[in-house]
Design an enzyme around this catalytic site. Structure first.
Site, PDB file in Angstrom:
ATOM      1  CG  ASP A 131      -1.901  -1.094   1.274  1.00  0.00           C
ATOM      2  OD1 ASP A 131      -2.283  -1.564   0.187  1.00  0.00           O
ATOM      3  OD2 ASP A 131      -2.316  -1.496   2.383  1.00  0.00           O
ATOM      4  CG  ASP A 162      -2.539  -4.137  -1.702  1.00  0.00           C
ATOM      5  OD1 ASP A 162      -3.718  -3.895  -1.991  1.00  0.00           O
ATOM      6  OD2 ASP A 162      -2.234  -4.991  -0.861  1.00  0.00           O
ATOM      7  CG  ASP A 166      -5.860  -0.341   0.921  1.00  0.00           C
ATOM      8  OD1 ASP A 166      -6.402   0.491   0.156  1.00  0.00           O
ATOM      9  OD2 ASP A 166      -5.582  -1.508   0.574  1.00  0.00           O
ATOM     10  NE  ARG A 219     -10.241  -3.080  -3.652  1.00  0.00           N
ATOM     11  CZ  ARG A 219      -9.376  -3.958  -3.173  1.00  0.00           C
ATOM     12  NH1 ARG A 219      -8.339  -3.537  -2.494  1.00  0.00           N
ATOM     13  NH2 ARG A 219      -9.549  -5.244  -3.342  1.00  0.00           N
TER      14      ARG A 219
HETATM   15  C1  LIG Z   1      -3.488  -3.548   7.879  1.00  0.00           C
HETATM   16  O1  LIG Z   1      -4.235  -4.687   8.218  1.00  0.00           O
HETATM   17  C2  LIG Z   1      -4.654  -5.423   7.093  1.00  0.00           C
HETATM   18  C3  LIG Z   1      -5.594  -6.498   7.577  1.00  0.00           C
HETATM   19  O2  LIG Z   1      -4.948  -7.401   8.380  1.00  0.00           O
HETATM   20  C4  LIG Z   1      -3.417  -5.953   6.364  1.00  0.00           C
HETATM   21  O3  LIG Z   1      -3.817  -6.666   5.208  1.00  0.00           O
HETATM   22  C5  LIG Z   1      -2.557  -4.791   5.958  1.00  0.00           C
HETATM   23  O4  LIG Z   1      -1.366  -5.240   5.364  1.00  0.00           O
HETATM   24  C6  LIG Z   1      -2.210  -3.928   7.154  1.00  0.00           C
HETATM   25  N1  LIG Z   1      -1.514  -2.741   6.697  1.00  0.00           N
HETATM   26  C7  LIG Z   1      -0.417  -2.295   7.262  1.00  0.00           C
HETATM   27  C8  LIG Z   1       0.152  -1.072   6.645  1.00  0.00           C
HETATM   28  O5  LIG Z   1       0.114  -2.828   8.219  1.00  0.00           O
END
Ligand SMILES: *[C@@H]1O[C@H](CO)[C@@H](O)[C@H](O)[C@H]1NC(C)=O
Ligand SMILES: *[C@@H]1O[C@H](CO)[C@@H](O)[C@H](O)[C@H]1NC(C)=O
Ligand SMILES: *[C@@H]1O[C@H](CO)[C@@H](O)[C@H](O)[C@H]1NC(C)=O
Ligand SMILES: *[C@@H]1O[C@H](CO)[C@@H](O)[C@H](O)[C@H]1NC(C)=O
Length: 343
Positions: A131, A162, A166, A219
């Site tokens: 992300d 990704d 998020d 999204r």
């Molecule tokens: C936040 O939590 C989600 C759900 O478990 C996970 O997929 C995601 O990688 C996490 N994001 C971070 C930046 O830690």
């Protein structure tokens, strides 16, 4: 303030077509200060590093160090920085890009288990399999005037990069404003997985306003379990599904403009389309429906609006400046992204 100047310039150039003029009117057009859930919430306005020391960083090591800890700190980021690991921001921090070219590469930003964070005026691009900004278990976050992008094409597909922003794990009281989110497949997922339903349910209060989404796939945002107030955003060529409210999520959608190749503006039908991901079936994943309510008029631009059920989120419980629909496109164009505010 430079942005005031810009808005005034916008007004001058608009004045031929519009009766509005002068800075008094400008003040009524949009807010470029903090507005929405990151400001008005039960725990108080987001202040980031206000009152703390100010540091300037221009390399990865200094940046990673500067954002650590709980003490308030204002961290100014200069130039392009490739991060060897994700930037984990501690409590009470403002991370602010300087000028037009502060740019985070290679690893994105993690906001996890913290409170009171401001991120403004940064470019964040091409986070492979990760992300751009990931927010979990955090409260009071303001993401403002950033530019996030990767690539959008069939060859790249939804899983190369990704999300852009998020948000999950009971995060709450967040404002996402004046960001330029472009050339990306899956932009902003709110509420991550069914296994987190009990954790997330009733949280995820997020305001999205005056963002410009261009050439994205899905999204914009997709929300589950929470509440998102989505107003005065501009969507252009949002190729599959812009706003998606599912799994009992509620959205209040008002004063947005949809243009170009944007087939679906708003959908509460629970099917997660195959072009979104992950999908366990080529026909898509079935979730239960979400809710949507419409406030001030939107310009759907011919896109589909599929509201299968209305909810009880009919009005934002805070004051905000709603830009007149006819001015959303020019103001958002002029106002979004980096280099628009002196931070
Ligand atoms: C936040 O939590 C989600 C759900 O478990 C996970 O997929 C995601 O990688 C996490 N994001 C971070 C930046 O830690
Ligand atoms: C930092 O943030 C926490 C939680 O938001 C707050 O309780 C604390 O007082 C802040 N720390 C300082 C040194 O101001
Ligand atoms: C969420 O963050 C808090 C700190 O603010 C921490 O105490 C708690 O364990 C975290 N919860 C989860 C599920 O990660
Ligand atoms: C709209 O919702 C109905 C269910 O009420 C569903 O059959 C239809 O496929 C949906 N359309 C879109 C574009 O999602």
């Amino acid at each position: 303030m430079r942005f005031t100047v810009l808005l005034n310039a916008a007004l001058v150039s608009l004045s031929a077509a519009s009766p509005l003029s002068g800075s008094a009117a400008t003040l009524g057009l949009a807010s470029w200060n903090l507005e929405g859930y990151a400001k008005d919430n039960p725990i108080g306005p987001t202040t980031g590093g206000e009152g703390g020391e100010t540091v300037y960083v221009s390399n990865a090591q200094d940046l990673l160090e500067a954002v650590k800890g709980d003490e308030p700190r204002i961290v100014y980021v200069k130039g392009e920085i490739s991060l060897p690991e994700r930037l984990r921001i501690g409590r009470n921090k403002s991370v602010l890009g300087v000028g037009w070219n502060a740019h985070i590469k290679q690893n994105g930003i993690t906001i996890n288990g913290v409170d009171n964070i401001i991120v403004r005026n940064l470019k964040i691009s091409k986070m492979v399999d990760a992300d751009g900004i990931g927010i979990n278990n955090s409260t009071r976050v303001w993401i403002d005037h950033n530019e996030l992008y990767s690539e959008f094409s069939e060859e790249v597909g939804p899983d190369t990069y990704d999300g852009q922003i998020d948000i999950s794990r009971a995060s709450d009281w967040i404002t996402i404003s004046w960001n330029y989110l472009h050339d990306h497949w899956k932009s902003s997922l709110v509420g991550n997985s069914d296994s987190l339903r009990d954790v997330d349910f009733g949280t995820l209060h997020i305001t999205y306003h005056h963002n410009y989404w261009r050439n994205c796939g899905t999204r914009g945002p997709a929300g589950r379990f929470g509440h998102q107030h989505i107003y005065n955003n501009l969507y252009e060529d949002f190729h599959f599904q812009a706003i998606h409210s599912r799994s009992d999520n509620q959205v209040l959608v008002e004063g947005n403009v949809f243009k170009g190749d944007t087939p679906i503006a708003l959908d509460t039908y629970g099917l997660v389309i195959p072009k979104d991901s992950p999908n366990t079936c080529v026909c898509g994943d079935e979730e239960i429906d979400g809710f949507a309510n419409l406030g001030a008029k939107n310009d759907w631009g011919g896109a589909i609006v599929n509201i299968t059920q209305e909810g009880d989120f009919t009005k934002a419980d805070y004051k905000f400046k709603l830009t007149p629909l006819s001015l959303v496109k020019p103001l958002v164009w002029l106002g979004v992204g980096v280099g628009k505010v002196w931070v």
